[in-house]
Write a protein that holds these residues in place. Structure first.
Motif, PDB file in Angstrom:
ATOM      1  N   ARG A 142      32.407 -57.652-125.116  1.00 48.74           N
ATOM      2  CA  ARG A 142      33.711 -57.901-124.973  1.00 48.74           C
ATOM      3  C   ARG A 142      34.349 -58.156-123.399  1.00 48.74           C
ATOM      4  NH1 ARG A 142      34.703 -54.285-129.350  1.00 48.74           N
ATOM      5  NH2 ARG A 142      35.761 -52.702-127.884  1.00 48.74           N
ATOM      6  N   LEU A 143      33.799 -57.202-122.674  1.00 49.73           N
ATOM      7  CA  LEU A 143      34.271 -57.301-121.252  1.00 49.73           C
ATOM      8  C   LEU A 143      33.470 -58.435-120.701  1.00 49.73           C
ATOM      9  CD1 LEU A 143      33.956 -53.258-120.318  1.00 49.73           C
ATOM     10  CD2 LEU A 143      35.837 -54.910-120.475  1.00 49.73           C
ATOM     11  N   TYR A 144      32.191 -58.731-121.075  1.00 46.36           N
ATOM     12  CA  TYR A 144      31.581 -60.007-120.423  1.00 46.36           C
ATOM     13  C   TYR A 144      32.640 -61.243-120.876  1.00 46.36           C
ATOM     14  CZ  TYR A 144      27.113 -57.395-120.076  1.00 46.36           C
ATOM     15  OH  TYR A 144      26.041 -56.872-119.817  1.00 46.36           O
ATOM     16  N   GLU A 145      33.047 -61.142-121.927  1.00 45.42           N
ATOM     17  CA  GLU A 145      33.856 -62.483-122.490  1.00 45.42           C
ATOM     18  C   GLU A 145      35.186 -62.521-121.746  1.00 45.42           C
ATOM     19  OE1 GLU A 145      32.018 -62.390-127.366  1.00 45.42           O
ATOM     20  OE2 GLU A 145      33.928 -61.529-126.510  1.00 45.42           O
ATOM     21  N   GLU A 196      18.477 -52.174-125.093  1.00 41.02           N
ATOM     22  CA  GLU A 196      18.146 -52.016-126.367  1.00 41.02           C
ATOM     23  C   GLU A 196      19.634 -52.216-127.379  1.00 41.02           C
ATOM     24  OE1 GLU A 196      15.607 -48.785-128.757  1.00 41.02           O
ATOM     25  OE2 GLU A 196      17.551 -47.879-128.053  1.00 41.02           O
ATOM     26  N   ALA A 197      20.602 -51.566-126.967  1.00 39.41           N
ATOM     27  CA  ALA A 197      21.898 -51.967-127.877  1.00 39.41           C
ATOM     28  C   ALA A 197      22.463 -53.285-127.527  1.00 39.41           C
ATOM     29  CB  ALA A 197      22.918 -50.773-127.293  1.00 39.41           C
ATOM     30  N   LEU A 198      22.482 -53.902-126.189  1.00 34.18           N
ATOM     31  CA  LEU A 198      22.612 -55.157-126.030  1.00 34.18           C
ATOM     32  C   LEU A 198      21.700 -56.177-126.682  1.00 34.18           C
ATOM     33  CD1 LEU A 198      23.722 -55.035-122.262  1.00 34.18           C
ATOM     34  CD2 LEU A 198      25.431 -55.526-124.186  1.00 34.18           C
ATOM     35  N   ALA A 199      20.504 -56.013-126.985  1.00 31.86           N
ATOM     36  CA  ALA A 199      19.962 -56.801-127.485  1.00 31.86           C
ATOM     37  C   ALA A 199      20.039 -57.312-129.001  1.00 31.86           C
ATOM     38  CB  ALA A 199      18.546 -56.323-127.605  1.00 31.86           C
ATOM     39  N   GLU A 200      20.945 -56.719-129.727  1.00 33.49           N
ATOM     40  CA  GLU A 200      21.443 -56.916-130.761  1.00 33.49           C
ATOM     41  C   GLU A 200      22.821 -57.716-130.864  1.00 33.49           C
ATOM     42  OE1 GLU A 200      20.120 -55.325-133.840  1.00 33.49           O
ATOM     43  OE2 GLU A 200      18.651 -54.503-132.572  1.00 33.49           O
ATOM     44  N   ARG A 201      23.249 -58.164-129.578  1.00 30.83           N
ATOM     45  CA  ARG A 201      24.459 -58.782-129.753  1.00 30.83           C
ATOM     46  C   ARG A 201      24.423 -59.895-128.926  1.00 30.83           C
ATOM     47  NH1 ARG A 201      25.334 -53.619-131.270  1.00 30.83           N
ATOM     48  NH2 ARG A 201      26.804 -53.243-132.485  1.00 30.83           N
ATOM     49  N   VAL A 202      23.690 -60.156-127.794  1.00 30.35           N
ATOM     50  CA  VAL A 202      23.591 -61.170-126.884  1.00 30.35           C
ATOM     51  C   VAL A 202      22.086 -61.712-126.887  1.00 30.35           C
ATOM     52  CG1 VAL A 202      25.427 -60.227-125.717  1.00 30.35           C
ATOM     53  CG2 VAL A 202      23.048 -59.837-125.036  1.00 30.35           C
ATOM     54  N   ASP A 203      21.793 -62.945-126.402  1.00 25.94           N
ATOM     55  CA  ASP A 203      20.635 -63.479-125.884  1.00 25.94           C
ATOM     56  C   ASP A 203      20.085 -62.742-124.629  1.00 25.94           C
ATOM     57  OD1 ASP A 203      20.101 -64.844-128.336  1.00 25.94           O
ATOM     58  OD2 ASP A 203      21.112 -66.563-127.388  1.00 25.94           O
ATOM     59  N   LEU A 211      28.690 -43.762-129.235  1.00 27.14           N
ATOM     60  CA  LEU A 211      27.703 -44.309-130.039  1.00 27.14           C
ATOM     61  C   LEU A 211      27.254 -45.865-129.339  1.00 27.14           C
ATOM     62  CD1 LEU A 211      28.624 -43.531-133.501  1.00 27.14           C
ATOM     63  CD2 LEU A 211      27.053 -42.498-132.390  1.00 27.14           C
ATOM     64  N   TRP A 212      25.879 -45.753-129.124  1.00 23.99           N
ATOM     65  CA  TRP A 212      25.622 -47.017-128.298  1.00 23.99           C
ATOM     66  C   TRP A 212      25.853 -48.487-129.106  1.00 23.99           C
ATOM     67  CZ3 TRP A 212      24.327 -46.943-123.688  1.00 23.99           C
ATOM     68  CH2 TRP A 212      23.569 -45.875-123.008  1.00 23.99           C
ATOM     69  N   PRO A 213      25.928 -48.516-130.492  1.00 27.48           N
ATOM     70  CA  PRO A 213      26.439 -49.871-131.050  1.00 27.48           C
ATOM     71  C   PRO A 213      27.756 -50.268-130.276  1.00 27.48           C
ATOM     72  CG  PRO A 213      25.137 -48.671-132.521  1.00 27.48           C
ATOM     73  CD  PRO A 213      25.329 -47.799-131.386  1.00 27.48           C
ATOM     74  N   GLY A 214      28.746 -49.223-130.574  1.00 25.67           N
ATOM     75  CA  GLY A 214      30.089 -49.623-129.873  1.00 25.67           C
ATOM     76  C   GLY A 214      30.081 -49.684-128.691  1.00 25.67           C
ATOM     77  N   LYS A 215      29.399 -48.869-127.887  1.00 25.31           N
ATOM     78  CA  LYS A 215      29.455 -48.977-126.244  1.00 25.31           C
ATOM     79  C   LYS A 215      28.879 -50.356-125.841  1.00 25.31           C
ATOM     80  CE  LYS A 215      28.459 -45.985-123.587  1.00 25.31           C
ATOM     81  NZ  LYS A 215      29.523 -45.687-122.917  1.00 25.31           N
ATOM     82  N   ALA A 216      27.894 -50.997-126.710  1.00 24.71           N
ATOM     83  CA  ALA A 216      27.501 -52.472-126.536  1.00 24.71           C
ATOM     84  C   ALA A 216      28.549 -53.503-126.803  1.00 24.71           C
ATOM     85  CB  ALA A 216      25.973 -52.681-127.197  1.00 24.71           C
ATOM     86  N   GLU A 217      29.158 -53.253-128.159  1.00 27.15           N
ATOM     87  CA  GLU A 217      30.033 -54.260-128.527  1.00 27.15           C
ATOM     88  C   GLU A 217      31.248 -54.309-127.471  1.00 27.15           C
ATOM     89  OE1 GLU A 217      31.821 -56.989-130.599  1.00 27.15           O
ATOM     90  OE2 GLU A 217      30.011 -55.981-131.235  1.00 27.15           O
ATOM     91  N   ARG A 218      31.567 -53.239-126.904  1.00 25.77           N
ATOM     92  CA  ARG A 218      32.780 -53.138-126.159  1.00 25.77           C
ATOM     93  C   ARG A 218      32.320 -54.038-124.602  1.00 25.77           C
ATOM     94  NH1 ARG A 218      35.055 -48.878-121.531  1.00 25.77           N
ATOM     95  NH2 ARG A 218      36.807 -49.960-121.005  1.00 25.77           N
TER      96      ARG A 218
END
Length: 401
Positions: free
Chosen positions: A393-396, A30-37, A383-390
């Motif tokens: 960055r790890l993916y990148e 749910e959190a990742l869906a806001e930042r990636v396809d 917080l889930w948004p911050g965890k997804a953002e990190r």
């Protein structure tokens, strides 16, 4: 064309209507869906809302779940007997679709005993956050009893990390391996891996309401967890026995299992049964109410891979008492978010827990400071948004970006 990463996330089960690993996997999706396809691949959870409806902005690839082990939920939780079926489904699908992604991520299972289906497609992949495979401290072995045969299989994990070629290759070929705490890196020492990071799998949606300070009434201690020896409830009851003269201390336990009857008998034997309340299994809303009412969270679990309930307690601003072992040893910062007790023998652990309870019970400023520290840590890191953002960055970083 979108410049967002194209990510495949796999787990046997993802569902907001589940508990445990399936729920955590859903929250990550749910959190990742806001930042990636995002594309997710999973079994459909029987009786749950279809995954495509739970995650309407996500491409959901699902298959019917095997039902043969439904009557043995504990065995199913420990062994994941559906994993070979899931591997075949994922591998068959990747044969035609691997080139559609920049990176893939096996987010669950958390245990380190499952070879990945993501190898062999030229697709960079991530595994984790991994957890578990902790041993029982020798001094606790007699009280821990003899586990069921499928539980004892975890003892093979370290051997497999040394000698199982498929499992070793799963980690050595990964672009990145994630662990719930630093002890996981130690567990993976036999395997050469490209990159490793600690990422706690837990997260929260937001802060709990502020808890008003209390200056009178009993000091309310809380333990939440399954009724098994490893969760440390018996050690808390024994600590209550050592503090028998402190009639201001009251303990509440929420959780079910064979250990509850043993702890109830132990409280009777130690003469503190009138101050120990064992509620058994209760609805989630009632657990949240217990956090809101408690003064101190006591959870000296000594074989804990991560420590979800510690995060929950800190979210409520509770000072915590934990064991200095496994996941809790990393989550709890000594003197900042809680107090940690060494794990040597049952007698010593009970004494140390009793000392920590007394220290917190007698010092309202210390309780307030540690509670505020825990709350701040959860809001800073959890917080889930911050965890997804990190994680993005790890993916990148794993892709060399």
């Amino acid at each position: 064309m979108s410049d967002r990463l194209r990510v495949l996330l796999i787990a046997p089960f993802l569902s907001r209507e589940a508990t445990g690993e399936a729920f955590v996997a859903f929250k990550w999706a749910e959190a990742l869906a806001e930042r990636v396809d995002l594309t997710v691949a999973a079994f459909e959870s029987p009786g749950h809302t279809p995954l495509a409806e739970q995650l309407p902005t996500v491409r959901a690839i699902t298959w019917p779940a095997p039902r043969i082990f439904d009557a043995a939920p504990r065995l199913r939780a420990m062994l994941k007997p559906e994993w070979p079926v899931f591997m075949r489904r994922v591998r068959g699908w990747l044969e035609e679709h691997a080139d559609e992604f920049d990176i893939a991520h096996q987010i669950m299972p958390q245990a380190m005993r499952y070879a990945t289906p993501l190898r062999g497609y030229g697709l960079p992949y991530v595994i984790g956050p991994l957890g578990g495979s902790l041993s029982t401290p020798p001094a606790f072995a007699v009280e821990a009893g003899r586990a069921k045969w499928y539980t004892r299989l975890r003892g093979l994990d370290r051997l497999r990390l040394r000698f199982d070629p498929a499992l070793r290759a799963s980690y050595s070929d990964a672009a990145l391996v994630l662990g719930v705490a630093p002890y996981i890196r130690d567990q993976l020492a036999p395997v050469p891996i490209h990159a490793y990071e600690n990422v706690l799998e837990l997260g929260v949606d937001g802060a709990a309401p502020e808890r008003p300070a209390r200056s009178d009434g009993p000091m309310r201690l809380l333990h939440v967890g399954r009724g098994v020896r490893t969760k440390g409830l018996r050690d808390v009851v024994r600590a209550m026995g050592l503090l028998k003269g402190r009639t201001d201390l009251h303990l509440t336990s929420a959780g079910a299992g064979e250990e509850i009857a043993i702890c109830r008998a132990e409280a009777e034997r130690l003469g503190v049964a009138d101050r120990c309340r064992f509620l058994g299994p209760i609805p989630r809303a009632e657990v949240e109410a217990l956090y809101a009412e408690a003064d101190i969270f006591v959870f000296p679990s000594w074989r804990e891979p991560a420590g979800n309930v510690l995060y929950e307690a800190m979210r409520w601003g509770l000072p915590v008492i934990a064991a200095a072992r496994g996941g809790p040893d990393w989550i709890v910062e000594q003197g900042v978010t809680g107090l940690k007790c060494p794990v040597t023998t049952p007698e010593a652990l009970a004494r140390d827990v009793a000392a920590a309870i007394a220290a917190l019970a007698d010092d309202p400023d210390l309780r307030a400071r540690l509670g505020a520290g825990g709350r701040a840590k959860v809001l800073r890191e959890g917080l889930w948004p911050g965890k997804a953002e990190r994680l993005v960055r790890l993916y990148e970083g794993a892709l060399g970006g």
